[in-house]
Scaffold this active site. Structure first.
Site, PDB file in Angstrom:
ATOM      1  N   THR A 262     -14.594  63.402   3.498  1.00 41.86           N
ATOM      2  CA  THR A 262     -15.302  61.999   3.469  1.00 41.86           C
ATOM      3  C   THR A 262     -16.509  62.004   4.647  1.00 41.86           C
ATOM      4  O   THR A 262     -16.377  62.608   5.634  1.00 41.86           O
ATOM      5  CB  THR A 262     -14.413  60.912   3.847  1.00 41.86           C
ATOM      6  OG1 THR A 262     -13.255  60.679   2.911  1.00 41.86           O
ATOM      7  CG2 THR A 262     -15.140  59.377   3.969  1.00 41.86           C
ATOM      8  N   GLY A 263     -17.632  61.564   4.163  1.00 38.80           N
ATOM      9  CA  GLY A 263     -18.625  61.256   5.005  1.00 38.80           C
ATOM     10  C   GLY A 263     -19.986  61.917   4.254  1.00 38.80           C
ATOM     11  O   GLY A 263     -20.114  62.200   3.234  1.00 38.80           O
ATOM     12  N   SER A 264     -21.047  61.605   5.249  1.00 31.91           N
ATOM     13  CA  SER A 264     -22.290  61.823   4.669  1.00 31.91           C
ATOM     14  C   SER A 264     -22.512  63.637   4.219  1.00 31.91           C
ATOM     15  O   SER A 264     -23.052  63.828   3.118  1.00 31.91           O
ATOM     16  CB  SER A 264     -23.484  61.726   5.519  1.00 31.91           C
ATOM     17  OG  SER A 264     -23.236  62.408   6.771  1.00 31.91           O
TER      18      SER A 264
ATOM     19  N   ASP B  62     -14.196  69.442   4.640  1.00 32.98           N
ATOM     20  CA  ASP B  62     -14.801  68.266   5.278  1.00 32.98           C
ATOM     21  C   ASP B  62     -15.657  68.600   6.471  1.00 32.98           C
ATOM     22  O   ASP B  62     -15.769  69.465   7.068  1.00 32.98           O
ATOM     23  CB  ASP B  62     -13.305  67.506   5.577  1.00 32.98           C
ATOM     24  CG  ASP B  62     -13.679  65.995   5.781  1.00 32.98           C
ATOM     25  OD1 ASP B  62     -14.623  65.353   5.768  1.00 32.98           O
ATOM     26  OD2 ASP B  62     -12.741  65.494   6.121  1.00 32.98           O
ATOM     27  N   GLY B  63     -16.324  67.500   6.959  1.00 29.36           N
ATOM     28  CA  GLY B  63     -17.271  67.548   8.036  1.00 29.36           C
ATOM     29  C   GLY B  63     -16.521  66.983   9.343  1.00 29.36           C
ATOM     30  O   GLY B  63     -15.327  67.002   9.062  1.00 29.36           O
TER      31      GLY B  63
ATOM     32  N   GLY C 104     -13.137  61.035  12.116  1.00 27.02           N
ATOM     33  CA  GLY C 104     -12.524  59.498  11.792  1.00 27.02           C
ATOM     34  C   GLY C 104     -13.553  58.719  11.941  1.00 27.02           C
ATOM     35  O   GLY C 104     -13.631  57.315  11.773  1.00 27.02           O
TER      36      GLY C 104
ATOM     37  N   GLU D 146      -7.535  62.095   5.757  1.00 26.51           N
ATOM     38  CA  GLU D 146      -8.248  63.679   6.144  1.00 26.51           C
ATOM     39  C   GLU D 146      -7.090  64.646   6.685  1.00 26.51           C
ATOM     40  O   GLU D 146      -6.891  65.687   6.422  1.00 26.51           O
ATOM     41  CB  GLU D 146      -9.566  63.477   6.954  1.00 26.51           C
ATOM     42  CG  GLU D 146     -10.359  62.574   6.150  1.00 26.51           C
ATOM     43  CD  GLU D 146     -11.586  62.583   7.315  1.00 26.51           C
ATOM     44  OE1 GLU D 146     -12.773  62.162   6.850  1.00 26.51           O
ATOM     45  OE2 GLU D 146     -11.487  62.312   8.421  1.00 26.51           O
TER      46      GLU D 146
ATOM     47  N   LYS E  94     -23.050  68.505  16.376  1.00 28.05           N
ATOM     48  CA  LYS E  94     -21.860  68.398  16.449  1.00 28.05           C
ATOM     49  C   LYS E  94     -20.852  69.381  17.140  1.00 28.05           C
ATOM     50  O   LYS E  94     -19.963  68.989  17.432  1.00 28.05           O
ATOM     51  CB  LYS E  94     -21.157  68.265  14.835  1.00 28.05           C
ATOM     52  CG  LYS E  94     -21.793  67.267  13.866  1.00 28.05           C
ATOM     53  CD  LYS E  94     -21.731  65.958  14.522  1.00 28.05           C
ATOM     54  CE  LYS E  94     -22.014  64.933  13.404  1.00 28.05           C
ATOM     55  NZ  LYS E  94     -23.107  65.273  12.565  1.00 28.05           N
TER      56      LYS E  94
END
Length: 223
Positions: free
Chosen positions: A32-34, A85-86, A99, A107, A125
């Site tokens: 989930t996420g950009s 996932d990111g 989160g 996740e 990151k």
């Protein structure tokens, strides 16, 4: 390169990385996420090369379905070959904070069920010590005040993320001012607080591979 360009580059790299794993019966876990959204858009080009997906949020499931990619309930699949996932932060050991999009519980469940966890992120990151990004903690609503007081005892400053309800019907506390020197130990301690569903530390089950987009290209880090 802009941050958006870095995210696009790592999304494309992730699809190239998992292509050899794709077979008629392959299930892909999708985060989930950009950055995960860009991965979904790239994955759609190969939707006929694998069986389907398990999504870590309703938002990702909807995006996958719009591309015509099958989405299965986790309880109905036997094996997830790879989860992509990111992350909001990663250290050199591929311990993560996740989160920011309030999907941390699902996740973490999908990551736990997957043979391989591939994290995709841009170079902003990567940190030496986790904790600059506030640590999300998903809590049962009636326990929010109690959990917040217990988090203060652990040295954090919890802030209620107002107006956010998780896909599981719970609430989020974002914990500031933590220097997370032992991620696995802190993950266990927070999960032990009554009323906590889970927290955004992925240290007991870290990423297996980190694809990190930099201005010099996408780097592959493994633990």
């Amino acid at each position: 390169m802009t941050q958006d360009e870095l995210k696009q580059a790592v999304a494309e790299a992730a699809v190239k990385y998992i292509l050899p794993m794709l077979e008629d019966d392959t299930i892909v876990g999708v985060g989930t996420g950009s950055t995960a959204n860009l991965f979904i858009d790239e994955l759609a080009k190969y939707k006929n090369d694998f069986d389907g997906t398990v999504a870590s949020s309703e938002a990702s499931a909807e995006r996958l379905k719009k591309h015509g990619i099958p989405v299965y309930e986790l309880n109905s699949v036997g094996n997830i070959r790879v989860y992509v996932d990111g992350a909001d932060e990663s250290n050199e050991y591929l311990h993560l904070i996740k989160g920011g999009g309030a999907a941390l519980t699902r996740e973490k469940i999908v990551a736990a069920c997957s043979e391989e966890f591939v994290c995709i992120a841009d170079e902003s990151k990567m940190v030496k010590v986790l904790g600059d990004f506030p640590l999300p903690v998903e809590v049962i609503p009636m326990a929010r005040g109690y959990v917040a007081r217990e988090l203060v005892k652990l040295g954090g400053d919890p802030v209620y993320r107002e107006g956010v309800i998780t896909d599981n019907g719970n609430q989020i506390l974002d914990v500031y001012n933590l220097d997370i020197l032992n991620p696995a130990e802190l993950e266990k301690s927070i999960d032990g607080i009554v009323g906590v569903v889970t927290n955004g530390l992925f240290a007991k089950r870290p990423a297996d591979v980190l694809l990190l987009a930099t201005k010099e290209g996408v780097k592959t880090l493994k633990r």
